[in-house]
Structures are given as structure tokens and as C-alpha cells.
Design a protein around this motif. Structure first.
Motif, PDB file in Angstrom:
ATOM      1  N   ALA A   1     -22.175   6.423  42.430  1.00 20.91           N
ATOM      2  CA  ALA A   1     -20.834   5.885  42.200  1.00 20.91           C
ATOM      3  C   ALA A   1     -19.807   6.852  42.763  1.00 20.91           C
ATOM      4  O   ALA A   1     -20.063   8.044  42.896  1.00 20.91           O
ATOM      5  CB  ALA A   1     -20.590   5.677  40.710  1.00 20.91           C
ATOM      6  N   ILE A   2     -18.657   6.294  43.096  1.00 18.15           N
ATOM      7  CA  ILE A   2     -17.544   7.117  43.559  1.00 18.15           C
ATOM      8  C   ILE A   2     -16.351   6.847  42.653  1.00 18.15           C
ATOM      9  O   ILE A   2     -15.971   5.704  42.412  1.00 18.15           O
ATOM     10  CB  ILE A   2     -17.189   6.828  45.028  1.00 18.15           C
ATOM     11  CG1 ILE A   2     -18.344   7.287  45.915  1.00 18.15           C
ATOM     12  CG2 ILE A   2     -15.868   7.505  45.411  1.00 18.15           C
ATOM     13  CD1 ILE A   2     -18.109   7.119  47.392  1.00 18.15           C
ATOM     14  N   PHE A   3     -15.806   7.945  42.147  1.00 20.29           N
ATOM     15  CA  PHE A   3     -14.603   7.917  41.330  1.00 20.29           C
ATOM     16  C   PHE A   3     -13.557   8.768  42.049  1.00 20.29           C
ATOM     17  O   PHE A   3     -13.905   9.665  42.816  1.00 20.29           O
ATOM     18  CB  PHE A   3     -14.872   8.509  39.942  1.00 20.29           C
ATOM     19  CG  PHE A   3     -15.860   7.711  39.141  1.00 20.29           C
ATOM     20  CD1 PHE A   3     -15.424   6.774  38.234  1.00 20.29           C
ATOM     21  CD2 PHE A   3     -17.226   7.910  39.304  1.00 20.29           C
ATOM     22  CE1 PHE A   3     -16.331   6.045  37.486  1.00 20.29           C
ATOM     23  CE2 PHE A   3     -18.140   7.183  38.561  1.00 20.29           C
ATOM     24  CZ  PHE A   3     -17.697   6.244  37.654  1.00 20.29           C
ATOM     25  N   ARG A   4     -12.308   8.506  41.778  1.00 17.21           N
ATOM     26  CA  ARG A   4     -11.246   9.270  42.436  1.00 17.21           C
ATOM     27  C   ARG A   4     -10.216   9.700  41.396  1.00 17.21           C
ATOM     28  O   ARG A   4      -9.769   8.897  40.585  1.00 17.21           O
ATOM     29  CB  ARG A   4     -10.588   8.390  43.504  1.00 17.21           C
ATOM     30  CG  ARG A   4      -9.796   9.139  44.502  1.00 17.21           C
ATOM     31  CD  ARG A   4      -9.427   8.222  45.646  1.00 17.21           C
ATOM     32  NE  ARG A   4      -8.757   8.942  46.693  1.00 17.21           N
ATOM     33  CZ  ARG A   4      -8.221   8.378  47.738  1.00 17.21           C
ATOM     34  NH1 ARG A   4      -8.288   7.070  47.897  1.00 17.21           N
ATOM     35  NH2 ARG A   4      -7.619   9.088  48.651  1.00 17.21           N
ATOM     36  N   VAL A   5      -9.848  10.961  41.443  1.00 19.87           N
ATOM     37  CA  VAL A   5      -8.863  11.503  40.508  1.00 19.87           C
ATOM     38  C   VAL A   5      -7.463  11.248  41.058  1.00 19.87           C
ATOM     39  O   VAL A   5      -7.175  11.549  42.211  1.00 19.87           O
ATOM     40  CB  VAL A   5      -9.081  13.022  40.301  1.00 19.87           C
ATOM     41  CG1 VAL A   5      -7.989  13.609  39.416  1.00 19.87           C
ATOM     42  CG2 VAL A   5     -10.459  13.287  39.721  1.00 19.87           C
ATOM     43  N   HIS A   6      -6.613  10.692  40.208  1.00 18.47           N
ATOM     44  CA  HIS A   6      -5.195  10.520  40.523  1.00 18.47           C
ATOM     45  C   HIS A   6      -4.447  11.496  39.616  1.00 18.47           C
ATOM     46  O   HIS A   6      -4.122  11.178  38.467  1.00 18.47           O
ATOM     47  CB  HIS A   6      -4.751   9.080  40.264  1.00 18.47           C
ATOM     48  CG  HIS A   6      -5.327   8.106  41.230  1.00 18.47           C
ATOM     49  ND1 HIS A   6      -4.553   7.328  42.052  1.00 18.47           N
ATOM     50  CD2 HIS A   6      -6.615   7.787  41.534  1.00 18.47           C
ATOM     51  CE1 HIS A   6      -5.326   6.565  42.803  1.00 18.47           C
ATOM     52  NE2 HIS A   6      -6.586   6.826  42.515  1.00 18.47           N
ATOM     53  N   GLU A   7      -4.221  12.690  40.132  1.00 14.52           N
ATOM     54  CA  GLU A   7      -3.667  13.775  39.323  1.00 14.52           C
ATOM     55  C   GLU A   7      -2.292  13.452  38.755  1.00 14.52           C
ATOM     56  O   GLU A   7      -1.994  13.818  37.624  1.00 14.52           O
ATOM     57  CB  GLU A   7      -3.618  15.066  40.137  1.00 14.52           C
ATOM     58  CG  GLU A   7      -4.987  15.629  40.428  1.00 14.52           C
ATOM     59  CD  GLU A   7      -4.926  16.930  41.196  1.00 14.52           C
ATOM     60  OE1 GLU A   7      -3.999  17.722  40.961  1.00 14.52           O
ATOM     61  OE2 GLU A   7      -5.826  17.137  42.028  1.00 14.52           O
ATOM     62  N   GLN A   8      -1.442  12.781  39.529  1.00 12.19           N
ATOM     63  CA  GLN A   8      -0.095  12.478  39.053  1.00 12.19           C
ATOM     64  C   GLN A   8      -0.119  11.570  37.827  1.00 12.19           C
ATOM     65  O   GLN A   8       0.751  11.651  36.974  1.00 12.19           O
ATOM     66  CB  GLN A   8       0.738  11.842  40.161  1.00 12.19           C
ATOM     67  CG  GLN A   8       0.991  12.784  41.318  1.00 12.19           C
ATOM     68  CD  GLN A   8       1.595  12.075  42.519  1.00 12.19           C
ATOM     69  OE1 GLN A   8       1.473  10.872  42.669  1.00 12.19           O
ATOM     70  NE2 GLN A   8       2.241  12.849  43.388  1.00 12.19           N
ATOM     71  N   GLU A   9      -1.137  10.710  37.751  1.00 10.60           N
ATOM     72  CA  GLU A   9      -1.268   9.800  36.610  1.00 10.60           C
ATOM     73  C   GLU A   9      -2.190  10.374  35.533  1.00 10.60           C
ATOM     74  O   GLU A   9      -2.319   9.785  34.465  1.00 10.60           O
ATOM     75  CB  GLU A   9      -1.825   8.456  37.073  1.00 10.60           C
ATOM     76  CG  GLU A   9      -0.959   7.754  38.089  1.00 10.60           C
ATOM     77  CD  GLU A   9      -1.646   6.515  38.643  1.00 10.60           C
ATOM     78  OE1 GLU A   9      -2.251   5.774  37.850  1.00 10.60           O
ATOM     79  OE2 GLU A   9      -1.575   6.299  39.857  1.00 10.60           O
ATOM     80  N   ASN A  10      -2.864  11.483  35.838  1.00 12.17           N
ATOM     81  CA  ASN A  10      -3.831  12.106  34.933  1.00 12.17           C
ATOM     82  C   ASN A  10      -4.969  11.144  34.581  1.00 12.17           C
ATOM     83  O   ASN A  10      -5.409  11.067  33.442  1.00 12.17           O
ATOM     84  CB  ASN A  10      -3.132  12.621  33.670  1.00 12.17           C
ATOM     85  CG  ASN A  10      -3.895  13.754  33.027  1.00 12.17           C
ATOM     86  OD1 ASN A  10      -4.523  14.553  33.694  1.00 12.17           O
ATOM     87  ND2 ASN A  10      -3.853  13.803  31.705  1.00 12.17           N
TER      88      ASN A  10
END
Length: 108
Positions: A47-56
Motif C-alpha cells: 500500500a502507499i500512503f502519503r503524509v500531508h503535513e499541513q493538515e497533519n
């Protein structure tokens, strides 16, 4: 995995990276390739997940598994619609991101 197989997988992955500009499409192709190439090592999914740091938040993008259709039918929404706050450290995906190391569990 022996060195020759690693080199072949790296070449195939590089070809995908260079030839695809849509991240979601690239993610699907890479997970499919990894599962296909590593099935002889008992890998059952990727699986691939992606971190959206601005939204935490951590967003799910795609996954590959030979039971894909069955799993899709069991999920309450499309896999790509899931996200979780980085503060949810009881979640294995979040723990993986926070600790920057693979997590595992005997429970689903």
C-alpha cells in the motif's frame, strides 16, 4: 531477494517513475509491480500512503493485493478516501510514519 531480482525490480520501478506523471496512477503501478515481483517471498500486499503535513493527516492512496475485489467490497468507502490524523498513534500506519520504521501486528 537475490541481487539479480533486486536489480530487475529496480529497473522496472525506475521505468514506471520516469514514465508516469500522475501520482495516483504511479502509486497503483508501483504497488502492483511490488506485489507481483515479491509474491515468491510471501508478500501478500502493498500500500502507499502519503503524509500531508499541513493538515497533519496521512492519506491512503492505493493498495495491491490478490484479494483486492473482496477487500474493496468489505470497505465502507474507497481505500483512497481514507485518512487519519497523525495524532492517532494507536494506528499502525501512523506509528510507521512517526517512528519511520515498519510496524506489524498479528491482528487485523
Amino acid at each position: 531477494m537475490d541481487t539479480d531480482k533486486q536489480a530487475i525490480l529496480l529497473k522496472k520501478t525506475t521505468a514506471l517513475l520516469l514514465g508516469t506523471h500522475d501520482f495516483r496512477q504511479l502509486a497503483r503501478q508501483v504497488t502492483d509491480l511490488v506485489v507481483k515481483e515479491l509474491k515468491d517471498q510471501n508478500l501478500i500486499g502493498a500500500a502507499i500512503f502519503r503524509v500531508h503535513e499541513q493538515e497533519n493527516l496521512v492519506y491512503a492512496y492505493t493498495y495491491a493485493n490478490k484479494y483486492h475485489k473482496l477487500i474493496d467490497a468489505l470497505l465502507p468507502a474507497k481505500f483512497s478516501q481514507f485518512n487519519i490524523a497523525l495524532s492517532r498513534t494507536d494506528n499502525l500506519v501512523v506509528r510507521t510514519v512517526v517512528a519511520n520504521e515498519m510496524q506489524h501486528s498479528e491482528n487485523i
